[in-house]
Write an enzyme that holds these catalytic residues in place. Structure first.
Site, mmCIF file in Angstrom:
data_model
loop_
_atom_site.group_PDB
_atom_site.id
_atom_site.type_symbol
_atom_site.label_atom_id
_atom_site.label_comp_id
_atom_site.label_asym_id
_atom_site.label_seq_id
_atom_site.Cartn_x
_atom_site.Cartn_y
_atom_site.Cartn_z
ATOM 1 N N GLY A 144 88.668 32.455 19.657
ATOM 2 C CA GLY A 144 88.258 31.718 20.660
ATOM 3 C C GLY A 144 87.127 30.904 20.005
ATOM 4 N N THR A 145 86.277 31.475 19.119
ATOM 5 C CA THR A 145 85.071 30.805 18.816
ATOM 6 C C THR A 145 85.484 29.749 17.799
ATOM 7 O OG1 THR A 145 83.628 32.645 18.986
ATOM 8 C CG2 THR A 145 82.985 31.101 17.350
ATOM 9 N N ASN A 188 82.543 34.747 31.421
ATOM 10 C CA ASN A 188 82.691 36.058 30.958
ATOM 11 C C ASN A 188 81.715 36.945 31.490
ATOM 12 O OD1 ASN A 188 80.712 34.369 29.376
ATOM 13 N ND2 ASN A 188 80.823 36.195 27.793
ATOM 14 N N GLN A 223 88.785 33.738 28.995
ATOM 15 C CA GLN A 223 88.908 34.977 29.955
ATOM 16 C C GLN A 223 90.048 34.719 30.810
ATOM 17 O OE1 GLN A 223 87.352 37.672 29.878
ATOM 18 N NE2 GLN A 223 85.529 37.097 28.435
ATOM 19 N N HIS A 233 92.574 39.140 21.603
ATOM 20 C CA HIS A 233 92.198 40.572 21.856
ATOM 21 C C HIS A 233 91.541 40.496 23.469
ATOM 22 C CE1 HIS A 233 87.698 39.811 21.745
ATOM 23 N NE2 HIS A 233 88.088 38.685 21.272
ATOM 24 N N THR A 275 96.412 30.559 4.890
ATOM 25 C CA THR A 275 97.403 31.376 5.247
ATOM 26 C C THR A 275 97.528 32.048 6.656
ATOM 27 O OG1 THR A 275 97.517 31.830 2.814
ATOM 28 C CG2 THR A 275 98.666 33.174 4.296
ATOM 29 N N CYS A 320 78.646 39.560 22.869
ATOM 30 C CA CYS A 320 78.011 38.429 21.685
ATOM 31 C C CYS A 320 76.623 38.682 21.760
ATOM 32 C CB CYS A 320 78.876 37.222 21.901
ATOM 33 S SG CYS A 320 80.587 37.121 21.654
#
Lengths: 406, 377
Positions: free
Chosen positions: B71-72, B152, B180, B202, B238, B328
């Site tokens: 996401g970041t 979040n 979210q 995740h 990759t 975070c």
């Protein structure tokens, strides 16, 4: 035991994961799934501890301090972060970067991006053996130079650059030295202090670890190096790389580094013997040439050109049974001849007729026997059908012929 | 000690079926997807199938889905590209965004790439749409609007369609951080005027280290990472093969289970909220808990006293895993920037706790937590 086909001989593109690495990862996929940044509960701590342990394993392999390891999503991100990060952080000092023409695309494309941003980049040529000329390197340094970026081992030829000499020159002129260590780390001894490296990117999947994870080494002492983050957010990785840590992959990467460290010496010996056997057998063919310096080279790589043979045809000859490539994976979908080989001075014909053999931890003698036989048979068969080969055998100098253009 | 995990907004456990789908790509199917022989072709195919699955679920075109490291990275890519490639000179965001957004837009402002406005919040912490329109109308140059779909920390849901319409009206670029909500709500991207959204595996029982960036086909941007032709020249490196396969599988499962899981989890949230209301005088719900709110998140403030001061610590000692803010920022002891923004910095005498649920949680766990809370508060 029956030989299982296809044989994988492209370990410079990616490597299969070592089962021991997967075993180490599994618990972090399942019950130990915490976010390493969760500081208020045990799920978070367990994940954080695992990351810390992996950071030690990774650091140890390259003789670094764990605090100098920044986890990334892979070597490409590491290359981007190092080059753009230094360019932005040291903008007040200068805007000139020195690299060379045989670097990986991740370095070259990032350098091109920097040029668009207004930076200056010098692309050093390489000599016929793939090594850079140290005098040219030193001569290219100006008072605006902030970074030298030269890869450790080349992904197509395996040629290992004179890293220590390069870092000496960099130090002498107060320029930072970044190296893309993707192909070398875990395969040959790399020590950031003995080698004088300031920044180095490498990745998990080239050393029997998982894909999607890598590291950037950033020196903290003598000199203390800083990079501007290229991904802002929660301030993970000491502010240099935000984003929830990929815990299972980091654990796997750590384990892969540990295994490489323990087994490097014997493995390098085993692979170089096998590689040399493959190489000398193929060189028994007429007009076959090894590309790049054979002395300063990674132990598991050989790149060979078979003159008067079309590369694509060559690949077609045994593609079903042997997985290998004629250049790097990142550019193999294009039909362009390898820019690395062209930089060594090969013409399009020779560059097109080259094969890169990348041996690995799971390569066996039987596989090498099969490969020798398959490649030899194919080359001979293709030459039998080739008018060029016929002319060569008749002693006609092909360079003297004027081809009709159409 | 058996533990209770109520921190599913930070990360979720990987679904065993997702791991099973990933396993072949962690073992024998390991080829580099850029390689042209069979090892590479089979993994390339797996990635393209994953892309189709994701696109279909979000009602997007496969060409609009790009896989990233999470996401970041997606947020950074979107915000940077909107400024660099799409002519946005002005950013409108809110003070309750994730740090991936806030720090990126602060960076843009700091280096004078764009000016920055914060849209006002209503008393429940929702985006004030009238003020958003005012900001859009007041700027002659093109704006980037970056507002998260679900917060979040407190769970507030954005009126994403309405924001999209406003952005369309004023020719603004719209990025919504949907980390979210992807995998938690059905999203129909054909129906929302949005240029960028992002997702992280995740957060919905998929793997870490993989995310998506949706880029609307009507905008053309340049890559954030340089150096290879992966992801149609948009994201070099990759591919995280097994991660991508796992992302698609997790989204597939989440979509199949949406009706039952969302009802069930919402039931847990409502149950806990009611019990807290009944048994804990002085408790305060942060955000629009009973209104337009994410069904997985319940954010509650307890009155500050000697006991509650150590609440997070004591909950952990009791094997209860919750969070004070987002993961975070949970390292810093500072008050959550979200709570602070909602109350204009006035709620310092409270201890906010975020409980966030998944389908693996139960009412019995909630009862256990409530009992423990009675001791601790």
């Amino acid at each position: 035991m029956e030989l299982k086909l296809p044989i994988y001989l492209d370990n410079n593109a990616t490597t299969p994961m070592d089962p021991r690495v997967l075993d180490a990862m599994i618990p972090y996929f399942t019950e130990k799934f915490g976010n390493a940044a969760s500081r208020n509960h045990s799920f978070g701590w367990v994940a954080e501890e695992a990351v810390d342990y992996a950071r030690e394993q990774v650091a140890k392999l390259i003789g670094a301090d764990p605090k100098e390891i920044i986890f990334t999503s892979g070597a490409t991100e590491g290359d981007n972060l190092a080059i753009k990060g230094v360019y932005e952080m040291y903008a007040s000092k200068g805007n000139h970067i020195i690299t060379c023409t045989t670097e990986h695309k991740a370095v070259l494309d990032t350098c091109k991006h920097i040029e668009k941003e207004g930076g200056q980049v010098t692309y050093l040529p390489v000599q016929a053996d793939g090594l850079i000329d140290l005098k040219e390197l030193e001569a290219a340094i100006t008072d605006k130079t902030i970074l030298i970026t030269i890869m450790y081992g080349n992904n197509e030829t395996g040629v290992v650059q004179p890293i220590r000499e390069i870092s000496k020159i960099a130090r002498k002129h107060g320029v930072l030295f970044f190296t893309d260590g993707t192909q070398a780390v875990g395969k040959i001894p790399v020590d950031v202090n003995a080698d004088g490296i300031d920044l180095m990117a490498f990745s998990g999947h080239k050393m029997y670890g998982p894909k999607g994870v890598g590291a950037l080494y950033v020196r903290r002492k003598n000199p203390r190096v800083k990079v501007t983050a290229q991904m802002d957010g929660g301030g993970h990785e000491r502010g240099m790389r935000s984003g929830t840590l990929n815990v299972p992959a980091i654990v796997g990467f750590g384990k892969a580094c540990e295994l490489c460290m323990n087994e490097m010496e014997s493995e390098a010996k085993r692979l170089s013997v096998m590689r040399d056997r493959l190489e000398s057998a193929l060189l028994e063919l007429e007009e076959a040439y090894v590309n790049g310096n054979r002395e300063h080279r990674l132990p598991h790589v050989t790149n060979i050109s078979f003159k008067y043979v079309e590369g694509e045809g060559l690949m077609m000859g045994f593609n079903k049974n042997i997985a290998l490539s004629s250049g790097s994976a990142c550019t193999s979908a294009s039909l362009e001849p390898s820019y690395v080989l062209k930089a060594l001075g090969l013409g399009d014909d020779l560059a097109h007729s080259s094969l890169r053999f990348g041996l690995g931890r799971f390569t066996t003698d039987e596989q090498i026997d099969f490969t020798i036989n398959a490649v030899k048979t194919t080359v001979l068969k293709l030459r039998e059908m080739s008018p060029l080969w016929e002319m060569f055998k008749e002693g006609i100098d092909l360079n003297s012929i004027e081809w009709a253009h159409h | 000690m058996s533990r209770i995990y109520f921190d599913n907004a930070a990360t979720t456990s990987l679904d065993p079926d997702v791991l099973e789908a990933m396993m072949p790509f962690l073992t024998e199917k390991f080829g580099n997807p850029s390689s042209i022989y069979s090892y590479g072709r089979e993994t390339k195919m797996a990635i393209e199938n994953a892309r189709k699955t994701v696109a279909k679920i979000l009602n997007a075109a496969p060409g609009e889905i790009f896989f990233t490291s999470g996401g970041t990275e997606s947020t950074n890519t979107a915000v940077t590209a909107a400024i660099r490639d799409l002519g946005c000179k002005h950013i409108i965001t809110s003070r309750i965004e994730h740090h991936a957004t806030l720090h990126t837009v602060e960076h843009m402002e700091h280096f004078k790439h764009a000016t920055l406005s914060y849209v006002r919040l209503t008393d429940k912490g929702h985006i004030d749409l009238a003020h958003l329109e005012e900001l859009l109308a007041g700027n002659k140059e093109r704006s980037l609007v970056t507002l998260m779909h679900a917060n979040n920390e407190v769970g507030n849901l954005l009126k994403i369609k309405a924001v999209g319409e406003l952005c369309k009206k004023y020719d603004a670029i719209f990025h919504s951080d949907t980390v979210q909500t992807v995998g938690h709500y059905p999203l129909n991207l054909k129906d929302i005027n949005v240029h960028f959204i992002n997702g992280a595996g995740h957060k919905f029982h998929g793997p870490k280290g993989v995310g998506i960036l949706y880029v609307n086909e009507n905008v053309r941007i340049k890559p954030h990472l340089h150096g290879g032709s992966q992801e149609r020249n948009m994201r070099a490196g990759t591919e995280n093969l097994y991660g991508i396969v796992g992302f698609a599988k997790a989204l597939e499962i989440a979509t199949e289970r949406y009706e039952q899981d969302s009802q069930y989890i919402k039931g847990l949230k409502t149950y806990m909220a009611e019990k807290l209301q009944q048994n804990f005088p002085g408790v305060k719900f942060n955000g629009d808990t009973n209104g337009s709110s994410l069904y997985t998140v319940l954010n509650v403030s307890f009155p500050m006293n000697e006991k509650s001061d150590m609440l997070l610590f004591n909950l952990d000692m009791a094997g209860i895993c919750v969070s004070g803010g987002s993961a975070c920022t949970s390292g810093a002891n500072a008050v959550s920037h979200v709570i602070s923004a909602i109350y204009n910095g006035q709620a310092t005498d409270m201890v906010p706790i975020r409980f966030s649920f998944s389908r693996h949680n139960t009412k019995e766990e909630i009862d256990t937590v409530l009992e423990k809370l009675k001791e601790l508060v």
